[in-house]
Design a protein around this motif. Structure first.
Motif, PDB file in Angstrom:
ATOM      1  N   ALA A 168       0.913  14.730  -1.791  1.00 45.46           N
ATOM      2  CA  ALA A 168       0.511  14.203  -0.449  1.00 45.46           C
ATOM      3  C   ALA A 168      -0.349  13.080  -0.573  1.00 45.46           C
ATOM      4  CB  ALA A 168      -0.128  15.079   0.537  1.00 45.46           C
TER       5      ALA A 168
ATOM      6  N   GLY B  62       4.677   9.139  -4.460  1.00 46.40           N
ATOM      7  CA  GLY B  62       4.262  10.378  -3.987  1.00 46.40           C
ATOM      8  C   GLY B  62       4.402  11.702  -4.546  1.00 46.40           C
TER       9      GLY B  62
ATOM     10  N   THR C 181       0.903  -1.273   0.145  1.00 45.59           N
ATOM     11  CA  THR C 181       0.028   0.053   0.100  1.00 45.59           C
ATOM     12  C   THR C 181       0.795   1.422  -0.029  1.00 45.59           C
ATOM     13  OG1 THR C 181      -1.760  -1.218   1.009  1.00 45.59           O
ATOM     14  CG2 THR C 181      -1.833   1.299   1.248  1.00 45.59           C
TER      15      THR C 181
ATOM     16  N   GLU D 118      -5.181  -3.789   1.364  1.00 44.84           N
ATOM     17  CA  GLU D 118      -5.131  -4.171   2.830  1.00 44.84           C
ATOM     18  C   GLU D 118      -3.641  -4.421   3.403  1.00 44.84           C
ATOM     19  OE1 GLU D 118      -4.655  -6.582  -0.269  1.00 44.84           O
ATOM     20  OE2 GLU D 118      -6.743  -6.627   0.487  1.00 44.84           O
TER      21      GLU D 118
ATOM     22  N   PRO E 267       1.746  -2.553  -6.808  1.00 38.40           N
ATOM     23  CA  PRO E 267       0.497  -2.409  -5.826  1.00 38.40           C
ATOM     24  C   PRO E 267      -0.233  -3.824  -5.197  1.00 38.40           C
ATOM     25  CG  PRO E 267       0.269  -1.302  -7.816  1.00 38.40           C
ATOM     26  CD  PRO E 267       1.702  -2.252  -7.951  1.00 38.40           C
TER      27      PRO E 267
ATOM     28  N   LEU F 136      14.629  12.354  -2.213  1.00 42.37           N
ATOM     29  CA  LEU F 136      15.469  11.983  -1.138  1.00 42.37           C
ATOM     30  C   LEU F 136      16.927  11.878  -1.916  1.00 42.37           C
ATOM     31  CD1 LEU F 136      16.152  10.671   1.659  1.00 42.37           C
ATOM     32  CD2 LEU F 136      15.899   8.451   0.843  1.00 42.37           C
TER      33      LEU F 136
ATOM     34  N   HIS G 273      19.709  14.739  -0.733  1.00 41.86           N
ATOM     35  CA  HIS G 273      21.061  14.074  -0.364  1.00 41.86           C
ATOM     36  C   HIS G 273      21.913  13.690  -1.237  1.00 41.86           C
ATOM     37  CE1 HIS G 273      19.144  14.614   3.786  1.00 41.86           C
ATOM     38  NE2 HIS G 273      18.154  14.118   3.239  1.00 41.86           N
TER      39      HIS G 273
ATOM     40  N   TYR H 245       4.991   2.871   1.222  1.00 37.03           N
ATOM     41  CA  TYR H 245       6.363   2.652   1.988  1.00 37.03           C
ATOM     42  C   TYR H 245       7.042   4.159   1.490  1.00 37.03           C
ATOM     43  CZ  TYR H 245       8.356   1.608  -2.692  1.00 37.03           C
ATOM     44  OH  TYR H 245       8.617   1.589  -4.175  1.00 37.03           O
TER      45      TYR H 245
ATOM     46  N   MET I   1       4.177  15.398   9.615  1.00 35.20           N
ATOM     47  CA  MET I   1       5.612  15.525   9.181  1.00 35.20           C
ATOM     48  C   MET I   1       5.460  16.212   7.727  1.00 35.20           C
ATOM     49  SD  MET I   1       8.167  12.193   9.097  1.00 35.20           S
ATOM     50  CE  MET I   1       8.300  12.515  11.056  1.00 35.20           C
ATOM     51  N   PRO I   2       6.195  16.812   7.347  1.00 36.11           N
ATOM     52  CA  PRO I   2       6.427  17.396   5.741  1.00 36.11           C
ATOM     53  C   PRO I   2       6.487  15.956   5.047  1.00 36.11           C
ATOM     54  CG  PRO I   2       7.890  18.738   7.211  1.00 36.11           C
ATOM     55  CD  PRO I   2       7.219  17.520   8.183  1.00 36.11           C
ATOM     56  N   THR I   3       6.059  16.131   3.918  1.00 32.64           N
ATOM     57  CA  THR I   3       5.720  14.866   2.998  1.00 32.64           C
ATOM     58  C   THR I   3       6.627  15.118   1.705  1.00 32.64           C
ATOM     59  OG1 THR I   3       4.054  13.790   4.028  1.00 32.64           O
ATOM     60  CG2 THR I   3       4.692  13.426   1.691  1.00 32.64           C
ATOM     61  N   LYS I   4       7.421  14.379   1.012  1.00 32.82           N
ATOM     62  CA  LYS I   4       8.190  14.721  -0.440  1.00 32.82           C
ATOM     63  C   LYS I   4       8.091  13.504  -1.116  1.00 32.82           C
ATOM     64  CE  LYS I   4      11.499  18.467   0.575  1.00 32.82           C
ATOM     65  NZ  LYS I   4      12.810  18.718   0.622  1.00 32.82           N
ATOM     66  N   PRO I   5       8.132  13.482  -2.333  1.00 35.12           N
ATOM     67  CA  PRO I   5       7.945  12.065  -3.253  1.00 35.12           C
ATOM     68  C   PRO I   5       9.551  11.630  -2.902  1.00 35.12           C
ATOM     69  CG  PRO I   5       8.003  13.905  -4.693  1.00 35.12           C
ATOM     70  CD  PRO I   5       7.754  14.603  -3.216  1.00 35.12           C
ATOM     71  N   LEU I   6       9.564  10.249  -2.791  1.00 33.74           N
ATOM     72  CA  LEU I   6      10.758   9.480  -2.642  1.00 33.74           C
ATOM     73  C   LEU I   6      11.938  10.057  -3.574  1.00 33.74           C
ATOM     74  CD1 LEU I   6      12.205   7.426  -0.772  1.00 33.74           C
ATOM     75  CD2 LEU I   6      11.275   5.623  -2.644  1.00 33.74           C
TER      76      LEU I   6
ATOM     77  N   VAL J 171      10.839   6.618   3.218  1.00 33.10           N
ATOM     78  CA  VAL J 171      11.750   6.633   4.128  1.00 33.10           C
ATOM     79  C   VAL J 171      11.626   8.194   4.892  1.00 33.10           C
ATOM     80  CG1 VAL J 171      14.589   6.834   4.311  1.00 33.10           C
ATOM     81  CG2 VAL J 171      13.295   5.253   2.597  1.00 33.10           C
ATOM     82  N   VAL J 172      11.733   7.809   6.146  1.00 32.53           N
ATOM     83  CA  VAL J 172      11.837   9.212   7.089  1.00 32.53           C
ATOM     84  C   VAL J 172      13.465   9.624   7.355  1.00 32.53           C
ATOM     85  CG1 VAL J 172      11.290  10.441   9.124  1.00 32.53           C
ATOM     86  CG2 VAL J 172       9.614   8.714   8.212  1.00 32.53           C
ATOM     87  N   CYS J 173      13.671  10.703   6.665  1.00 28.89           N
ATOM     88  CA  CYS J 173      15.038  11.177   6.999  1.00 28.89           C
ATOM     89  C   CYS J 173      14.998  12.773   7.241  1.00 28.89           C
ATOM     90  CB  CYS J 173      15.900  10.854   5.532  1.00 28.89           C
ATOM     91  SG  CYS J 173      17.394  11.472   5.828  1.00 28.89           S
ATOM     92  N   ASN J 174      15.808  12.928   8.244  1.00 27.68           N
ATOM     93  CA  ASN J 174      15.836  14.471   8.895  1.00 27.68           C
ATOM     94  C   ASN J 174      14.523  15.272   8.984  1.00 27.68           C
ATOM     95  OD1 ASN J 174      18.586  14.208   9.057  1.00 27.68           O
ATOM     96  ND2 ASN J 174      19.117  15.248   7.046  1.00 27.68           N
ATOM     97  N   GLY J 175      13.450  14.638   9.364  1.00 27.97           N
ATOM     98  CA  GLY J 175      12.197  15.103   9.537  1.00 27.97           C
ATOM     99  C   GLY J 175      11.260  15.064   8.473  1.00 27.97           C
ATOM    100  N   VAL J 176      11.817  14.645   7.388  1.00 25.85           N
ATOM    101  CA  VAL J 176      11.052  14.571   6.221  1.00 25.85           C
ATOM    102  C   VAL J 176      10.342  13.031   5.794  1.00 25.85           C
ATOM    103  CG1 VAL J 176      10.864  15.300   3.581  1.00 25.85           C
ATOM    104  CG2 VAL J 176      11.869  16.657   5.288  1.00 25.85           C
ATOM    105  N   ASN J 177       9.043  13.029   5.479  1.00 27.20           N
ATOM    106  CA  ASN J 177       8.781  11.672   4.931  1.00 27.20           C
ATOM    107  C   ASN J 177       8.831  11.515   3.491  1.00 27.20           C
ATOM    108  OD1 ASN J 177       7.306   9.337   5.077  1.00 27.20           O
ATOM    109  ND2 ASN J 177       5.256  10.075   5.372  1.00 27.20           N
ATOM    110  N   TYR J 178       9.694  10.734   2.972  1.00 30.48           N
ATOM    111  CA  TYR J 178       9.862  10.809   1.761  1.00 30.48           C
ATOM    112  C   TYR J 178       8.989   9.417   1.324  1.00 30.48           C
ATOM    113  CZ  TYR J 178      13.813  13.864   1.868  1.00 30.48           C
ATOM    114  OH  TYR J 178      14.620  14.960   2.264  1.00 30.48           O
ATOM    115  N   VAL J 179       7.928   9.606   0.388  1.00 31.20           N
ATOM    116  CA  VAL J 179       6.784   8.725   0.166  1.00 31.20           C
ATOM    117  C   VAL J 179       7.117   8.072  -1.245  1.00 31.20           C
ATOM    118  CG1 VAL J 179       4.405   8.063   0.023  1.00 31.20           C
ATOM    119  CG2 VAL J 179       5.399   9.846   1.850  1.00 31.20           C
ATOM    120  N   ALA J 180       6.997   6.872  -1.487  1.00 32.49           N
ATOM    121  CA  ALA J 180       7.307   6.258  -2.863  1.00 32.49           C
ATOM    122  C   ALA J 180       5.782   6.606  -3.531  1.00 32.49           C
ATOM    123  CB  ALA J 180       7.533   4.828  -2.662  1.00 32.49           C
TER     124      ALA J 180
END
Lengths: 100, 159
Positions: free
Chosen positions: A20, A17, A2, B89, B157, B137, B141, A4, B129-134, A6-15
Motif C-alpha cells: 500500500a 504498488g 507521483t 508535487e 518519477p 489488474l 482480468h 497513477y 478501497m482495497p488496493t492491489k499492484p497494477l 486504475v480503479v476496476c470493480n471496486g479495487v484500486n490498482y496502483v502502479a
C-alpha cells in the motif's frame, strides 16, 4: 508522476504498488505515507465536474442544452457585451498549469 | 493526537495559514502519520519516541500541491528539532525540492473528543478501497487482453 493507477470493480490498482505504501513515487524514492498523501486533483476535478454538471441537464432537457446561450439565463451576462455569444459549453481552453 | 502508533491530526483538510510573510504563497494540509521507537532515540536527554507524518504545501490561487514529510523525536515533556523534506508535487510548472530542520515546541495535553477522532480515523482507514499492484489488474482480468505497459508509457518519477 507521483501516483497513477486504475480503479476496476471496486479495487484500486496502483502502479508501483507492491504494497500500500509503495505506489507514490517522488524524486527520492517512494513516499512514506502513500495512502495519506494528499493529491488534490485540481483541473481533473474541474473537468469531471463540468462534464457531469452538463450531463444532467442534457439528460433532463435534451441535447440542445450545451448550445444554449448563457446570457439568456444569467442577467449579469446579458448586460455585458463580452458574453453575447457564449454557449453553455464553449471551446475548451488549456489550464495555466494542470495537475499531473 | 496519538492512538497507539497512529498520529491523527485533529485538523485535517486544507488549513488556510494566513501567512503573509514576503514570498509566502502556501496553505497547509497535514495528514495522519505514525510513531515508533528506535534504540538510538535513548540518550542523555532521555528516552524519545519518533514521529513522522505527511504534509502538503498548497499553492494559493494555483493548481499545485507540494508533498513532503515531517519527522521529530518527542516524549512526554520535550521535542527535538523537526526535520522536513518536500520531494514531489502535483504540477509540471512549479517543481522544487526543499529540506531542512526547524525548531519545534511541544505541549502535551488532552484532546477534546479524542475517542471520536480515533473512531473517525479508524472508520476512514477501514472503509478505504482495497488496493492491489497494477500488475494484478491483468491477472484479475485475464480475458481482457490488457497491455499494462500502455498505462505507464512515458511516466517517470519526475514526469
Amino acid at each position: 508522476m507521483t501516483s497513477y493507477g486504475v480503479v476496476c470493480n471496486g479495487v484500486n490498482y496502483v502502479a508501483g504498488g507492491t504494497s500500500a505504501n509503495k505506489g507514490c513515487q517522488t524524486r527520492y524514492g517512494a513516499h512514506a505515507f502513500c495512502q495519506d498523501m494528499r493529491l488534490p486533483s485540481c483541473s481533473t476535478a474541474k473537468s469531471a465536474f463540468v462534464g457531469l454538471s452538463m450531463a444532467r441537464p442534457v439528460q433532463d432537457f435534451g441535447p440542445g442544452v450545451p448550445n444554449l446561450d448563457l446570457k439568456g439565463y444569467v442577467p449579469e451576462m446579458a448586460s455585458s457585451g463580452n458574453w453575447r455569444t457564449c454557449p453553455a459549453t464553449p471551446a475548451p481552453s488549456r489550464p495555466r498549469s494542470g495537475p499531473r | 493526537m496519538q492512538n497507539g502508533s497512529h498520529l491523527i491530526p485533529a485538523v485535517q483538510g486544507l488549513t488556510i495559514t494566513g501567512d503573509t510573510q514576503s514570498g509566502s504563497t502556501y496553505d497547509l494540509i497535514v495528514g495522519p502519520g505514525r510513531a515508533w521507537s528506535e534504540n538510538g532515540d535513548t540518550g542523555a536527554a532521555g528516552t524519545f519516541s519518533r514521529a513522522s507524518l505527511p504534509f502538503a504545501l498548497v499553492d494559493r490561487n494555483q493548481n499545485c500541491v507540494h508533498n513532503g514529510g515531517l519527522s521529530f523525536p518527542y516524549n512526554a515533556a520535550a521535542v527535538s528539532i523537526a526535520a522536513y523534506q518536500v520531494t514531489a508535487e502535483a504540477c509540471a510548472l512549479h517543481q522544487f525540492d526543499v529540506w531542512g530542520q526547524l525548531a519545534a515546541t511541544y505541549d502535551a495535553h488532552g484532546v477534546p473528543d479524542a475517542v471520536a477522532l480515533e473512531n473517525a480515523h479508524a472508520a476512514e482507514v477501514g472503509n478505504r478501497m482495497p488496493t492491489k499492484p497494477l500488475s494484478a489488474l491483468a491477472t484479475d482480468h485475464p480475458a481482457a487482453g490488457l497491455d499494462l505497459a500502455a498505462f505507464g508509457s512515458g511516466i517517470t518519477p519526475r514526469r
